[in-house]
Design an enzyme around this catalytic site. Sequence first.
Site, PDB file in Angstrom:
ATOM      1  N   CYS A  60       3.912   3.661  -4.281  1.00 42.40           N
ATOM      2  CA  CYS A  60       5.188   4.154  -4.417  1.00 42.40           C
ATOM      3  C   CYS A  60       5.698   4.318  -6.497  1.00 42.40           C
ATOM      4  O   CYS A  60       4.841   2.938  -7.059  1.00 42.40           O
ATOM      5  CB  CYS A  60       5.977   3.224  -4.164  1.00 42.40           C
ATOM      6  SG  CYS A  60       6.451   3.789  -2.810  1.00 42.40           S
ATOM      7  N   GLY A  88       3.468   8.803  -6.070  1.00 38.06           N
ATOM      8  CA  GLY A  88       4.028   8.886  -4.723  1.00 38.06           C
ATOM      9  C   GLY A  88       4.888  10.582  -4.841  1.00 38.06           C
ATOM     10  O   GLY A  88       5.628  10.911  -5.996  1.00 38.06           O
ATOM     11  N   ASN A 142       7.871  -1.671  -5.001  1.00 37.99           N
ATOM     12  CA  ASN A 142       6.732  -0.874  -4.419  1.00 37.99           C
ATOM     13  C   ASN A 142       5.179  -1.862  -3.976  1.00 37.99           C
ATOM     14  O   ASN A 142       5.930  -2.824  -4.589  1.00 37.99           O
ATOM     15  CB  ASN A 142       5.761  -0.536  -6.690  1.00 37.99           C
ATOM     16  CG  ASN A 142       4.373  -0.013  -6.547  1.00 37.99           C
ATOM     17  OD1 ASN A 142       3.864  -0.363  -6.993  1.00 37.99           O
ATOM     18  ND2 ASN A 142       3.909   0.275  -5.334  1.00 37.99           N
ATOM     19  N   GLY A 143       4.583  -1.444  -2.904  1.00 33.05           N
ATOM     20  CA  GLY A 143       4.147  -3.197  -2.014  1.00 33.05           C
ATOM     21  C   GLY A 143       4.211  -2.423  -1.266  1.00 33.05           C
ATOM     22  O   GLY A 143       5.393  -1.883  -0.010  1.00 33.05           O
ATOM     23  N   TYR A 166      -8.758   4.129  -8.563  1.00 33.00           N
ATOM     24  CA  TYR A 166      -7.542   5.203  -8.180  1.00 33.00           C
ATOM     25  C   TYR A 166      -5.994   5.699  -9.103  1.00 33.00           C
ATOM     26  O   TYR A 166      -5.841   6.356  -8.897  1.00 33.00           O
ATOM     27  CB  TYR A 166      -7.675   6.139  -6.850  1.00 33.00           C
ATOM     28  CG  TYR A 166      -7.298   6.924  -6.473  1.00 33.00           C
ATOM     29  CD1 TYR A 166      -7.866   7.844  -6.620  1.00 33.00           C
ATOM     30  CD2 TYR A 166      -6.190   6.536  -5.743  1.00 33.00           C
ATOM     31  CE1 TYR A 166      -7.140   9.259  -5.795  1.00 33.00           C
ATOM     32  CE2 TYR A 166      -5.007   7.936  -5.685  1.00 33.00           C
ATOM     33  CZ  TYR A 166      -5.845   9.311  -5.678  1.00 33.00           C
ATOM     34  OH  TYR A 166      -5.694  10.477  -5.463  1.00 33.00           O
TER      35      TYR A 166
END
Length: 506
Positions: free
Chosen positions: A37, A63, A138-139, A279
């Site tokens: 995210c 995302g 995020n996580g 990535y």
Amino acid sequence: MADDRAGKMLATGEPRHPRAPQLIKDRDGEDRLHEECGVFGILGHPEAAAFSALGLHALQHRGQEAAGIVTYDDQQFHIERRLGLVGDNFSKPEVIGHLKGSIAAGHVRYSTTGETILRNVQPLFADLGTGGFAVAHNGNLTNGTTLRRQLVKDGSIFQSTTDTEVVLHLISRSQKRRIVERLVEALRQLEGSYAFVCVTNDMLIGARDPVGIRPLVIGRLGDAWVLASETCALDIVGAQFVREVENGEVVTITQEGGLESHRPFPMRPARPCIFEYIYFARPDSVVGGRSVYEIRKRMGAELARETPCSADVIVPIPDSGVPAAIGYAQISGVPFELGIIRNQYVGRTFIEPEQKIRALGVKLKHSANQAVVRDRRIVLIDDSIVRGTTSKKIVAMMYEAGAREVHMRIACPEIKYGDYYGIDTPDRKQLISANMNAEEIRREIGATSLAFLTVDGLYRAMGSERRDPLSPQFSDHCFTGDYPTDLTDLNGGGTGAQLSLLTEVG
Ligand code: AMP
């Protein structure tokens, strides 16, 4: 900070969303390893919502399923949460116009389940005793299920199935007076990865987990303050990079007081996620002081040094393999050529077509450039192999286009272990490298040869001499199985009725 004006939330986004989310595949239209995210926050800007939308747009690669923005305008909170892309939803004047105020938090998300429920779309908002509070995460918490089960037992009623909501409940239950103390008390109970951006009626808050798995940066835009997952989101709004939020740090930012740093955890060495470099992060971002693009090129260069190859052309799998292929070509002296052309119009929220059309597979997205490939010995470069689907299709496509030899080179080590910190790798059964050795994979994908970057090669590309096994510099569990935190839920702490609910990550 105590606040009598408990925020009132206008949730106008909810009823307007009829789109069928289960049809949305990952960013390339493939059912592969999923995204994380992205989070964004801003304080002290009259166009906080519009700038948040821009920032989220720059973070869209993190995302694509849903996005949300919460603002506060001195009287009340406003929230818009939408399924779909930022540009499709937050470019509309009626949406942005509704999000009044000079303070905002935003989120783009990818859920790990096939469907996204609107009530899971972040930021999440709650009216707490201290006032309104919005959180974007995020996580992924590795004890989220365990905490949730306890909270439910103690009487909490959850509105969503995302682990992030646990944080709101923990803050709500804290007996501390100031919001930052309440947040810290909540953070102390969390395990796993988090980069949080939170807003209250007068404060922007950023927090990173004790080892800093997920990234978070601080920027300045004139007098305004910005928080974002990546520097590319600062660039798009014209903000200057100030520094990263450090591992285990909580920053609180107010208009009057500026930025205050809090260190609620004992100091530990950072272990940021190495997959951001491989990535996730956008190549134009700078993560941990390193240009992601340069690091990817160096991964390709290390790969060329470790596993050279007699060939006529170096061909990247676009777009993921491009920087590594440039690095490989520079070291090998073999020309870099675009032997595969990517169709730019296969959307990131590609809607699955009929099975017959889908069987055409990768051709929808990639096509071979015969002018480069025919009668050549090619080195195909990609950043990673997860299930092996992409490589297999592309190798076959190269042969169909007349390649004489197809040597596959992968600019990261073999992904053998699952991720529980927000990347959402498939379980080990589906990770090809967890089940086959390199020679077996070579045969499976039909390549002339196959080689992966070694873990030490990866660390060299990152600027370290080698991986320190006693204190690894990065979270590299996908390759090594060395997880940076406890995995309480996975190890049984969170088994039980709620487990099935907790499949969403931030
Ligand atoms: P696979 O086809 O399952 O082997 O996946 C490998 C491909 O997925 C490579 O082209 C990667 O660039 C890409 N990839 C790696 N990580 C992710 C991710 N988190 N989400 C989507 N694609 C990814």
